[in-house]
Scaffold this motif. Structure first.
Motif, PDB file in Angstrom:
ATOM      1  N   GLU A  36     -39.667 -23.872  22.952  1.00 45.60           N
ATOM      2  CA  GLU A  36     -38.480 -24.268  23.713  1.00 45.60           C
ATOM      3  C   GLU A  36     -38.763 -25.547  24.484  1.00 45.60           C
ATOM      4  O   GLU A  36     -39.849 -25.755  25.014  1.00 45.60           O
ATOM      5  N   SER A 207     -32.464 -31.137  26.025  1.00 44.79           N
ATOM      6  CA  SER A 207     -32.930 -29.796  26.414  1.00 44.79           C
ATOM      7  C   SER A 207     -32.328 -28.650  25.614  1.00 44.79           C
ATOM      8  O   SER A 207     -31.145 -28.665  25.280  1.00 44.79           O
ATOM      9  N   ASP A 208     -33.154 -27.642  25.355  1.00 46.61           N
ATOM     10  CA  ASP A 208     -32.639 -26.333  24.977  1.00 46.61           C
ATOM     11  C   ASP A 208     -32.071 -25.645  26.215  1.00 46.61           C
ATOM     12  O   ASP A 208     -31.050 -24.969  26.156  1.00 46.61           O
ATOM     13  N   ARG A 209     -32.780 -25.841  27.335  1.00 48.68           N
ATOM     14  CA  ARG A 209     -32.384 -25.201  28.592  1.00 48.68           C
ATOM     15  C   ARG A 209     -32.778 -26.121  29.739  1.00 48.68           C
ATOM     16  O   ARG A 209     -33.786 -26.829  29.661  1.00 48.68           O
ATOM     17  N   THR A 223     -28.209 -23.362  29.525  1.00 47.64           N
ATOM     18  CA  THR A 223     -28.075 -24.425  28.543  1.00 47.64           C
ATOM     19  C   THR A 223     -27.259 -25.555  29.176  1.00 47.64           C
ATOM     20  O   THR A 223     -26.547 -25.344  30.170  1.00 47.64           O
ATOM     21  N   GLU A 226     -23.680 -24.451  29.499  1.00 46.89           N
ATOM     22  CA  GLU A 226     -23.463 -23.437  30.537  1.00 46.89           C
ATOM     23  C   GLU A 226     -23.436 -24.071  31.927  1.00 46.89           C
ATOM     24  O   GLU A 226     -22.580 -23.743  32.756  1.00 46.89           O
TER      25      GLU A 226
END
Length: 356
Positions: A36, A207-209, A223, A226
């Motif tokens: 990640e 980014s993934d998160r 995310t 989000e």
């Protein structure tokens, strides 16, 4: 490909960092999954760089436990952690050739010279710099030097790749190009990566998160979509992109939604949090439709209007206060400064922010 990555996860369990009486990091719990790319984002002094340095072993935790790849590394120094860092200053040796810079860490780790050079050349090919090995760093552009720094980190086959403001020394156009390359390399190799930046657009692009930090703790994690669409506070709404944060009246809660009165209009928004008595409404600039059609609209005065080629921007005087709006409909007529207009709120640009 002979460069094989043995990526690992990262966990913080109640990690605290203090410098004397100053708490640089409040009890922090986080988990970064294998493969990640997680960005630590936040304003200066929020704790993001301290967190990165704790992963690297460049700082020691005052309290708590740090795991890399499931192994407790809390008391291991940087030398004994299988991580590599890419610095914003590149940190290349100016007197060494590019290939010698990339192979340096391998040679320090006693990898035979021939194998180290072969891996370095493979790393350079991976970042699009095949054939540049015999040049000096001074003969490369800033973007090329940053790619050399990435290659040098990757050839060490780290469990975790750490990137500390890696693009801050590049101009805007080059930043976009190099961040795309970094993301491509990370995904191709399945690297676990932790990326620190204060640039919101950069964080959302790679980014993934994203973990947004503020005042030495995590403000929200999620995310990019989000965080943008479901901010949990006025700080997040304003920090991730632009937002108009206005007062609203709560009309009621139902299963999965909240009804609000704002500026004389009624809106119903998705909401799954606990019921509360007070809150605010975050309105994204693109969540406001500006026109001279008064049907079910909220009256507004055009304080400023600008056509910017790819968008029309408005500053609006309303009963809710001054609002900033963006219209991506380039065929629309620009409503001039000083004119009367009306706004309509789009559900996809709104988020309810509960207050305790």
């Amino acid at each position: 490909m002979s460069i094989m990555q043995k990526t690992g996860s990262v966990q913080f369990r109640d990690v605290v960092k203090k410098y004397g009486s100053v708490t640089a990091l409040k009890p922090l719990n986080l988990e970064i999954q294998q493969g990640e790319l997680v960005t630590l984002l936040g304003p200066s002094g929020c704790g993001k760089t301290t967190t990165l340095r704790l992963i690297a072993g460049l700082e020691a935790a005052t309290e708590g436990t740090i795991y890399i790849g499931g192994k407790d590394v809390t008391h291991l120094t940087a030398t004994y952690r299988n991580v590599s860092m890419v610095f914003q200053s590149y940190a290349l040796f100016p007197h060494m050739s590019v290939v010698d810079n990339v192979s340096y860490g391998l040679r320090v780790n006693k990898v035979p010279a021939k194998e180290a050079k072969a891996k370095a050349e493979e790393g350079l090919a991976m970042v699009g710099l095949a054939g540049y090995g015999e040049r000096l760093p001074s003969e490369l552009s800033g973007g090329q030097q940053q790619r050399v720094a990435v290659a040098r980190a990757v050839v060490l086959e780290p469990e975790v790749l750490l990137l500390d403001e890696p693009l801050s020394n590049l101009d805007a156009k080059l930043r976009r190009h190099v961040r795309e390359e970094i993301r491509e390399i990370q995904q191709k190799l399945g690297l676990t990566a932790v990326y620190v930046t204060h640039d919101q657009e950069e964080a959302m692009a790679v980014s993934d998160r994203i973990i947004v930090m503020n005042k030495a703790e995590i403000a929200q994690s999620g995310t990019p979509r989000e965080l943008y669409n479901q901010p949990n506070s006025a700080f997040i709404a304003d920090f991730i992109g632009d937002a108009n944060v206005v007062d609203c009246e709560i009309a009621g809660f139902s299963e999965g939604s909240v009804s609000l009165n704002v500026g004389g209009a009624s809106v119903v928004l998705p909401y799954s949090g606990p019921a509360c008595q007070h809150g605010k409404l975050a309105i994204r600039p693109e969540g406001i439709s500006v026109s001279q059609d008064g049907t079910n609209g909220i009256a507004a005065g055009i304080a400023y209007a600008a056509y910017l080629g790819n968008q029309i921007q408005y500053s609006l005087n309303t009963g809710m206060g001054k609002l900033f709006a963006i219209d991506h409909n380039l065929s629309a007529t620009v409503i001039p400064t000083g004119a009367e207009a009306f706004i309509h709120l789009k559900e996809e640009g709104l988020a309810f922010l509960p207050e305790a």
